[in-house]
Design a protein around this motif. Structure first.
Motif, PDB file in Angstrom:
ATOM      1  N   THR A 140       0.840  -1.203   0.000  1.00 61.25           N
ATOM      2  CA  THR A 140       0.000   0.000   0.000  1.00 61.25           C
ATOM      3  C   THR A 140       0.875   1.253   0.000  1.00 61.25           C
ATOM      4  O   THR A 140       0.648   2.190  -0.780  1.00 61.25           O
ATOM      5  N   GLY A 169       2.538   1.675  -3.344  1.00 60.47           N
ATOM      6  CA  GLY A 169       1.583   2.201  -4.320  1.00 60.47           C
ATOM      7  C   GLY A 169       1.366   3.701  -4.151  1.00 60.47           C
ATOM      8  O   GLY A 169       1.310   4.454  -5.124  1.00 60.47           O
ATOM      9  N   ILE A 170       1.249   4.155  -2.899  1.00 59.17           N
ATOM     10  CA  ILE A 170       1.085   5.594  -2.642  1.00 59.17           C
ATOM     11  C   ILE A 170       2.325   6.362  -3.090  1.00 59.17           C
ATOM     12  O   ILE A 170       2.223   7.442  -3.682  1.00 59.17           O
ATOM     13  N   LEU A 174       4.519   5.488  -5.464  1.00 61.37           N
ATOM     14  CA  LEU A 174       4.571   5.512  -6.925  1.00 61.37           C
ATOM     15  C   LEU A 174       3.538   6.477  -7.500  1.00 61.37           C
ATOM     16  O   LEU A 174       3.803   7.171  -8.482  1.00 61.37           O
ATOM     17  N   TRP A 175       2.361   6.544  -6.891  1.00 60.71           N
ATOM     18  CA  TRP A 175       1.337   7.504  -7.323  1.00 60.71           C
ATOM     19  C   TRP A 175       1.829   8.932  -7.152  1.00 60.71           C
ATOM     20  O   TRP A 175       1.623   9.772  -8.016  1.00 60.71           O
ATOM     21  N   SER A 176       2.511   9.216  -6.035  1.00 62.15           N
ATOM     22  CA  SER A 176       3.014  10.577  -5.825  1.00 62.15           C
ATOM     23  C   SER A 176       4.121  10.912  -6.822  1.00 62.15           C
ATOM     24  O   SER A 176       4.257  12.066  -7.228  1.00 62.15           O
ATOM     25  N   LYS A 225       4.249   9.785  -9.948  1.00 58.97           N
ATOM     26  CA  LYS A 225       3.571  10.029 -11.220  1.00 58.97           C
ATOM     27  C   LYS A 225       2.829  11.361 -11.233  1.00 58.97           C
ATOM     28  O   LYS A 225       2.714  12.010 -12.262  1.00 58.97           O
ATOM     29  N   SER A 226       2.325  11.775 -10.092  1.00 63.11           N
ATOM     30  CA  SER A 226       1.547  13.022 -10.043  1.00 63.11           C
ATOM     31  C   SER A 226       2.441  14.259  -9.964  1.00 63.11           C
ATOM     32  O   SER A 226       1.928  15.370  -9.973  1.00 63.11           O
ATOM     33  N   GLN A 258       4.738  15.067  -7.510  1.00 62.70           N
ATOM     34  CA  GLN A 258       4.953  15.577  -6.162  1.00 62.70           C
ATOM     35  C   GLN A 258       6.418  15.934  -5.920  1.00 62.70           C
ATOM     36  O   GLN A 258       6.716  16.895  -5.216  1.00 62.70           O
TER      37      GLN A 258
END
Length: 71
Positions: free
Chosen positions: A17, A20-21, A23-25, A27-28, A30
């Motif tokens: 989890t 995943g958070i 990797l999402w940051s 891509k966005s 951050q």
């Protein structure tokens, strides 16, 4: 023995989890630019000090003008 399996599966779920958070940051965007916000804070402070100095000098000029007009 069943508790060890349960704890390992819970820890792997939590780790995935957080991965995943993270990797999402990424891509966005951050972590794209970490230097500019720090530099912006330094430059904003110097601008606000200049504005404060200008406001003080203009208010003291206005007070001096009022005093001179009353005399």
């Amino acid at each position: 023995m069943a508790i060890i399996t349960l704890l390992i599966s819970i820890s792997i779920t939590i780790a995935l989890t957080f991965l995943g958070i993270f990797l999402w940051s990424l891509k966005s965007g951050q972590f794209d630019d970490t230097t500019t916000p720090a530099m912006r804070m330094i430059f904003d402070e110097s601008k606000s000090q200049k504005k404060t100095t200008q406001e003080e000098s203009s208010s003291s000029t206005a007070t001096t003008d009022k005093n001179q007009s009353q005399a």
